[in-house]
Write a protein that holds these residues in place. Structure first.
Motif, short mmCIF file in Angstrom:
data_model
loop_
_atom_site.label_atom_id
_atom_site.label_comp_id
_atom_site.label_asym_id
_atom_site.label_seq_id
_atom_site.Cartn_x
_atom_site.Cartn_y
_atom_site.Cartn_z
N PHE A 115 44.24 41.17 35.27
CA PHE A 115 42.84 40.89 35.58
C PHE A 115 42.63 39.44 35.99
O PHE A 115 41.77 39.15 36.84
CB PHE A 115 41.96 41.26 34.39
N THR A 173 42.69 49.34 38.97
CA THR A 173 41.34 48.94 38.57
C THR A 173 41.06 47.57 39.18
O THR A 173 41.51 46.55 38.68
CB THR A 173 41.21 48.86 37.04
N ILE A 201 38.13 45.90 39.88
CA ILE A 201 36.93 45.15 39.44
C ILE A 201 36.36 44.29 40.57
O ILE A 201 36.06 43.11 40.38
CB ILE A 201 37.20 44.30 38.18
N TYR A 208 33.11 42.26 39.93
CA TYR A 208 33.33 41.09 39.08
C TYR A 208 34.05 39.98 39.85
O TYR A 208 33.67 38.79 39.76
CB TYR A 208 34.17 41.46 37.86
N SER A 209 35.11 40.32 40.58
CA SER A 209 35.90 39.28 41.25
C SER A 209 35.08 38.54 42.31
O SER A 209 35.30 37.36 42.55
CB SER A 209 37.15 39.89 41.88
N ASN A 247 30.92 41.40 28.64
CA ASN A 247 31.09 42.84 28.56
C ASN A 247 30.72 43.36 27.17
O ASN A 247 29.96 44.33 27.03
CB ASN A 247 32.54 43.23 28.86
N ASN A 272 37.86 46.39 32.38
CA ASN A 272 37.23 47.64 32.79
C ASN A 272 36.68 48.39 31.58
O ASN A 272 35.50 48.72 31.51
CB ASN A 272 38.20 48.50 33.59
N SER A 275 33.54 50.52 40.93
CA SER A 275 34.26 49.27 41.17
C SER A 275 34.77 48.65 39.88
O SER A 275 35.84 48.04 39.86
CB SER A 275 33.35 48.28 41.89
N ILE A 276 34.02 48.82 38.80
CA ILE A 276 34.37 48.14 37.55
C ILE A 276 35.18 49.03 36.61
O ILE A 276 36.17 48.60 36.04
CB ILE A 276 33.09 47.65 36.85
N ALA A 277 34.75 50.27 36.43
CA ALA A 277 35.40 51.15 35.45
C ALA A 277 35.38 52.59 35.95
O ALA A 277 34.60 53.41 35.46
CB ALA A 277 34.71 51.04 34.09
#
Length: 624
Positions: free
Chosen positions: A68, A103, A105, A108-109, A132, A177, A216-218
């Motif tokens: 991550f 995954t 993310i 977030y990125s 989170n 995630n 996109s996240i989880a």
């Protein structure tokens, strides 16, 4: 609309039951109190990282934190260079990595790219992890407050339970995630709104956007949320007390779902294509679905990072400390059964419809979490379960069965919110109230979380931090640390992430920690997934040396294979730092790695604080 009220009109929002309705004024004080408590608990759980974000790493999952952090660094690189958010050649040279099938993310990125560029992926990682956990508790609190129409105290206690339940605290060991537990109440909120008459277009549009963000996240968590929503709505809709209400809402809901599907389909068309059919895509998962299952006894046990564990009551029934997805303990399970009986007996028909749907949903996810075969106390029993028929069904084949247990956190949160609300309203006798409050305390105190474990990590060598590497590698050339990056020794991947976050010249790496196809066959060929790149003889040699200290007597044939492997990766230079990081406080055998490298490549030169082997000394270095 409230799923707890006794069958109000479909458009009634909030519920028509005035006794169950929250105050009309906005409870900002309650909101702020829960938010502060949730944030404080999140900082407490992640405190080991906050104390030294650049020197500490999660000891129970070094690899996922490295993954991550790499994605966060890649976010800066992606925005700076217009790179593809769903495929990269920065890792696993020369084939690259399908980020959509991992995954990624992406939300977030991108959102946190400025922080990553300024402070580094290490700080961004712990920031997102903290938000989170806190955001999950607060989102569940808002969901319970709004849709269950319970008091702020009941919603707050249940929300904090959901946000810091054992399963989500265990996933705080590296998973940006799965620690995003706020995705479920966020999506469920929009699903509940679909019934509103006259607002199907707006609600469908918002749900479609929520689905795109959640994917996109989880994505795996979004899949579970979709299953839970479908089971709950199906069971609830057939209850006699609300059947007419469900029928009245069908047209509105279907129109809204059509809009949501159109919007989500448009936003996710490319990432879904990349996920299922793009280069380096694969089927299934790189993890064994018969190993990553929930042991039935794990539901009765306490997690390794809990107050109970301080008194020797923790358990090792999970496959690892990141996947302790149930571990509710006997007291909480008994409390939930008692709560269901008490709530059922006093419930009006409308609430009974909700309780029945909640109970069936929980039972479905309970059984799914057990996987293809029943497991008890660490042993697999010859008892087939429903998941055996689902293991090769698309989407289910990419899920880990034990993670279905996380859905029970929401189920238990609903029962806890209802029970506490009834106690606060004085709906039980005094002695019963005292007994139930004591039972709640006995159930929740043992699973109160401890901070996640951390260990020291190897700091970024000056050779990388100062940009000295640019003198030995071309722009976009392949540079690797020893041992080659993998989940159990991920330094090379982390150091590349820090370089990407700073911007400027970049290098690529072979290997890395990711999910990809089984072999290095031609792109487009659909294969089963595996963890990392298929090892060649050279990178496997260094992995054995690092993990076990094993270095065979190397021959000219080994050196020839090494030359062939390095040519395949197009490696221009190799370096060994003075310190390398293992996982779970395990020592890596640096001297064994050094010995193997000298046998293969000859004596190194000392450059800054690393040992360097020039593989292609004739290349033009990056211009400075």
């Amino acid at each position: 609309m409230s799923v707890t009220a006794p069958a109000p009109a479909a458009s009634a929002d909030p519920p028509s039951d005035s006794a169950a309705s929250p105050p009309r004024s906005r409870p900002w004080r309650a909101h702020l109190t829960v938010a502060v408590i949730a944030l404080a608990l999140a900082v407490y759980v992640t405190s080991g990282l906050w104390r030294a974000p650049y020197q500490h790493v999660l000891s129970d999952n070094v690899g996922d934190q490295a993954w991550f952090e790499w994605l966060l660094g890649y976010g800066v690189y992606m925005l700076s260079n217009g790179a593809n958010p769903y495929f990269t050649d920065m890792m696993n040279a020369p084939l690259g990595v399908n980020l959509a099938a991992n995954t990624s993310i992406t939300v977030y990125s991108v959102l946190f790219a400025p922080l990553t560029h300024v402070a580094g992926p290490q700080v961004t990682f712990v920031t997102i992890l903290t938000l989170n956990l806190a955001g999950s508790a607060f989102a569940w609190y808002l969901f319970f407050r709004r849709w269950l129409a319970v008091s702020p105290i009941a919603a707050g206690l249940a929300g904090l339970f959901c946000g810091f339940a054992p399963g989500f605290v265990s996933h705080a060991n590296g998973h940006l995630n799965w620690s995003a537990g706020w995705v479920a109440p966020f999506v469920l909120w929009r699903v509940m709104k679909l019934r509103e008459e006259g607002r199907w277009l707006r609600n469908g549009l918002l749900l479609g956007v929520c689905l795109a963000v959640g994917f996109s996240i989880a994505p795996e968590g979004l899949f579970f949320t979709a299953i839970a929503s479908g089971v709950f709505i199906a069971v609830w809709s057939f209850a006699k007390a609300v059947k007419h209400e469900a029928i009245a809402a069908v047209r509105t809901v279907l129109k809204a779902l059509g809009v949501a599907a159109t919007v989500a389909g448009a936003l996710l068309a490319y990432p879904l294509y990349m996920h299922f059919a793009g280069p380096q895509s694969f089927s299934g998962t790189g993890f064994n679905q018969r190993y990553f299952v929930e042991d039935v006894a794990a539901y009765l046990a306490f997690p390794s990072r809990s107050v109970a564990a301080l008194f020797g009551l923790g358990s090792e029934l999970g496959p690892n400390r990141t996947e302790e997805t149930s571990f509710f303990g006997v007291p909480l399970l008994i409390l939930m059964l008692v709560a269901f009986v008490i709530l059922w007996r006093r419930a009006e028909p409308g609430r009974r419809a909700t309780l029945r749907a909640v109970g069936v949903t929980g039972a479905v996810f309970l059984v799914l979490s057990w996987g293809p075969r029943l497991n008890w106390m660490g042993a697999e029993l010859p008892i087939p379960l429903p998941y055996a028929a689902l293991a090769y069904v698309p989407l289910f084949d990419s899920a880990l069965p034990l993670r279905f247990a996380l859905a029970l956190v929401g189920v238990f949160g609903i029962l806890l919110a209802f029970l506490v609300d009834d106690l606060l309203r004085g709906r039980e006798t005094k002695n019963t109230r005292i007994g139930l409050w004591a039972a709640i305390a006995v159930s929740l105190i043992p699973i109160f979380p401890l901070p996640v474990r951390v260990q020291d990590r190897a700091t970024e060598p000056d050779f990388i931090a100062n940009g000295t590497w640019q003198q030995y590698v071309t722009e976009g050339g392949v540079l690797t640390a020893l041992p080659f990056a993998l989940n159990v020794h991920a330094d090379g991947q982390r150091w590349q992430a820090y370089t990407m976050a700073r911007g400027g010249a970049q290098f690529r790496i072979p290997d890395g920690y990711f999910l990809g196809p089984m072999t290095t066959g031609e792109e487009g060929r659909k294969e089963m997934g595996r963890i990392g790149a298929p090892p060649l003889s050279t990178d496997w040699l260094f992995t054995r040396a690092a993990l076990y200290g094993y270095v065979p007597r190397l021959t000219n044939a080994d050196r020839e294979r090494a030359r062939s492997d390095l040519a395949y990766w197009d490696v221009e230079a190799i370096f060994l730092a003075d310190e390398i990081t293992g996982s779970d406080h395990k020592i890596l055998f640096r001297e064994a790695v050094k010995t193997a490298a000298i046998q293969l490549f000859g004596e190194p030169e000392r450059v800054d604080d690393v040992l360097l082997w020039r593989i292609r000394p004739g290349v033009d270095p990056v211009s400075k």
